[in-house]
Structure formats: structure tokens, C-alpha cells
Motif scaffolding. Structure first.
Motif, PDB file in Angstrom:
ATOM      1  N   ARG A   1       1.043  -1.272   0.112  1.00  0.00           N
ATOM      2  CA  ARG A   1       0.048  -0.005   0.110  1.00  0.00           C
ATOM      3  C   ARG A   1       0.860   1.128   0.002  1.00  0.00           C
ATOM      4  NH1 ARG A   1      -5.186  -1.053   2.090  1.00  0.00           N
ATOM      5  NH2 ARG A   1      -5.176   0.826   3.146  1.00  0.00           N
ATOM      6  N   ARG A   2       0.539   2.115  -0.968  1.00  0.00           N
ATOM      7  CA  ARG A   2       1.519   3.332  -1.091  1.00  0.00           C
ATOM      8  C   ARG A   2       0.550   4.413  -0.914  1.00  0.00           C
ATOM      9  NH1 ARG A   2       4.358   3.020  -6.578  1.00  0.00           N
ATOM     10  NH2 ARG A   2       2.311   2.221  -7.145  1.00  0.00           N
ATOM     11  N   ARG A   3       0.942   5.441  -0.309  1.00  0.00           N
ATOM     12  CA  ARG A   3       0.136   6.764  -0.082  1.00  0.00           C
ATOM     13  C   ARG A   3       0.927   7.874  -0.983  1.00  0.00           C
ATOM     14  NH1 ARG A   3      -4.940   5.591   1.484  1.00  0.00           N
ATOM     15  NH2 ARG A   3      -4.720   3.739   2.871  1.00  0.00           N
ATOM     16  N   CYS A   4      -0.090   8.649  -1.379  1.00  0.00           N
ATOM     17  CA  CYS A   4       0.847   9.834  -1.746  1.00  0.00           C
ATOM     18  C   CYS A   4       1.408  10.748  -0.932  1.00  0.00           C
ATOM     19  CB  CYS A   4      -0.483  10.784  -2.595  1.00  0.00           C
ATOM     20  SG  CYS A   4      -0.085  12.289  -2.933  1.00  0.00           S
TER      21      CYS A   4
ATOM     22  N   GLU B   1      -4.692   6.871  -1.930  1.00  0.00           N
ATOM     23  CA  GLU B   1      -3.501   5.784  -2.419  1.00  0.00           C
ATOM     24  C   GLU B   1      -2.918   6.220  -3.599  1.00  0.00           C
ATOM     25  OE1 GLU B   1      -5.590   2.201  -2.703  1.00  0.00           O
ATOM     26  OE2 GLU B   1      -3.602   1.028  -3.032  1.00  0.00           O
ATOM     27  N   ALA B   2      -1.510   6.218  -3.666  1.00  0.00           N
ATOM     28  CA  ALA B   2      -0.637   6.520  -4.789  1.00  0.00           C
ATOM     29  C   ALA B   2      -1.054   5.808  -6.027  1.00  0.00           C
ATOM     30  CB  ALA B   2       0.788   6.314  -4.431  1.00  0.00           C
TER      31      ALA B   2
ATOM     32  N   ARG C   1       4.398   6.392  -9.763  1.00  0.00           N
ATOM     33  CA  ARG C   1       5.490   6.891  -9.174  1.00  0.00           C
ATOM     34  C   ARG C   1       6.201   7.765 -10.068  1.00  0.00           C
ATOM     35  NH1 ARG C   1       8.595   4.700  -4.975  1.00  0.00           N
ATOM     36  NH2 ARG C   1       7.015   3.149  -4.512  1.00  0.00           N
TER      37      ARG C   1
ATOM     38  N   ALA D   1       5.996   8.322  -4.668  1.00  0.00           N
ATOM     39  CA  ALA D   1       4.681   7.909  -5.072  1.00  0.00           C
ATOM     40  C   ALA D   1       3.556   9.137  -4.865  1.00  0.00           C
ATOM     41  CB  ALA D   1       4.172   6.768  -3.963  1.00  0.00           C
TER      42      ALA D   1
END
Ligand SMILES: [Zn+2]
Ligand SMILES: [Zn+2]
Length: 122
Positions: free
Chosen positions: A19-22, A29-30, A33, A40
């Protein structure tokens, strides 16, 4: 009381997709990239340019950089590719030349079939 009671279970997420966040928006969620800085960002924070994603600062920097001369790094890579192509072509030409010399050096009586009569005694 066990350890499992104290430590909360990990946040459920899709396996294989971390899970990537902005970077700018904690709650979003991002979606991509940045090609330049690797950060991200969510969909609103990235700009697509020449099939690549850039964040706003990097995109601005790239626009400023594009106004300048072409990067010498790319030119160098292009020249290297051209050199490799020319080298392989040269190898092909030399190889075919050598093959031609070998074929020309074969005595003509190999082609008229007499050598086979000699070999099999007929
Ligand atoms: Zn960036
Ligand atoms: Zn964002």
C-alpha cells in the motif's frame, strides 16, 4: 496474555501490492511513481509526459531542462548502439567473405560428381 493480544494484526491489503500513499495526500492511495524522483503520488499529483509519470516539481524541472540542449548521456548511448551495429555488420561481411574464400578454394572436381564415384568405386 500473549503477544498476539497486544500487537494488532497487520492491516489487510492486497498480497504482492504494497500500500502506497501519496506523498502529499496522506489519505489517498498512490497511483503512480514519479520517474524522476521516485516518489509515490496520487493521480492528481502526477503528470504523464512521453509515457512517463512526473510529479509537479519534476515536470517543471523537466520542461526547463527540455528547453536546453539534448542530454549528452543519451547521445553517447545512441552512438554506442550505432557502433555495436556497425561492428556486427563488419563481422557479418568478414564472415561471408571468409566463407566465399573457402567455397572458392574447394576443387571443382568435387562438384562434377566424380569424387563420389571414386569414393564408392563405381
Ligand atoms: Zn518527482
Ligand atoms: Zn496527491
Amino acid at each position: 496474555m500473549t503477544v498476539a493480544d497486544v500487537i494488532p494484526p497487520p492491516v489487510p491489503g492486497r498480497p504482492g501490492a504494497p500500500r502506497r500513499r501519496c506523498v502529499r495526500h496522506e489519505d489517498r492511495e498512490a497511483s503512480g511513481r514519479c520517474t524522476e524522483c521516485g516518489g509515490a503520488f496520487c493521480r492528481e499529483c502526477v503528470t504523464e509526459h512521453e509515457d512517463r509519470l512526473y510529479c509537479a516539481p519534476c515536470f517543471a524541472a523537466r520542461l526547463a531542462g527540455a528547453a536546453r540542449a539534448v542530454r549528452p548521456k543519451r547521445d553517447w548511448r545512441r552512438w554506442r548502439a550505432a557502433g555495436a551495429t556497425a561492428g556486427s555488420m563488419l563481422c557479418l561481411v568478414v564472415g561471408f567473405y571468409a566463407l566465399g574464400r573457402v567455397l572458392a578454394a574447394i576443387p571443382p572436381d568435387l562438384h562434377d560428381g566424380t569424387i563420389w564415384k571414386d569414393t564408392f568405386g563405381r
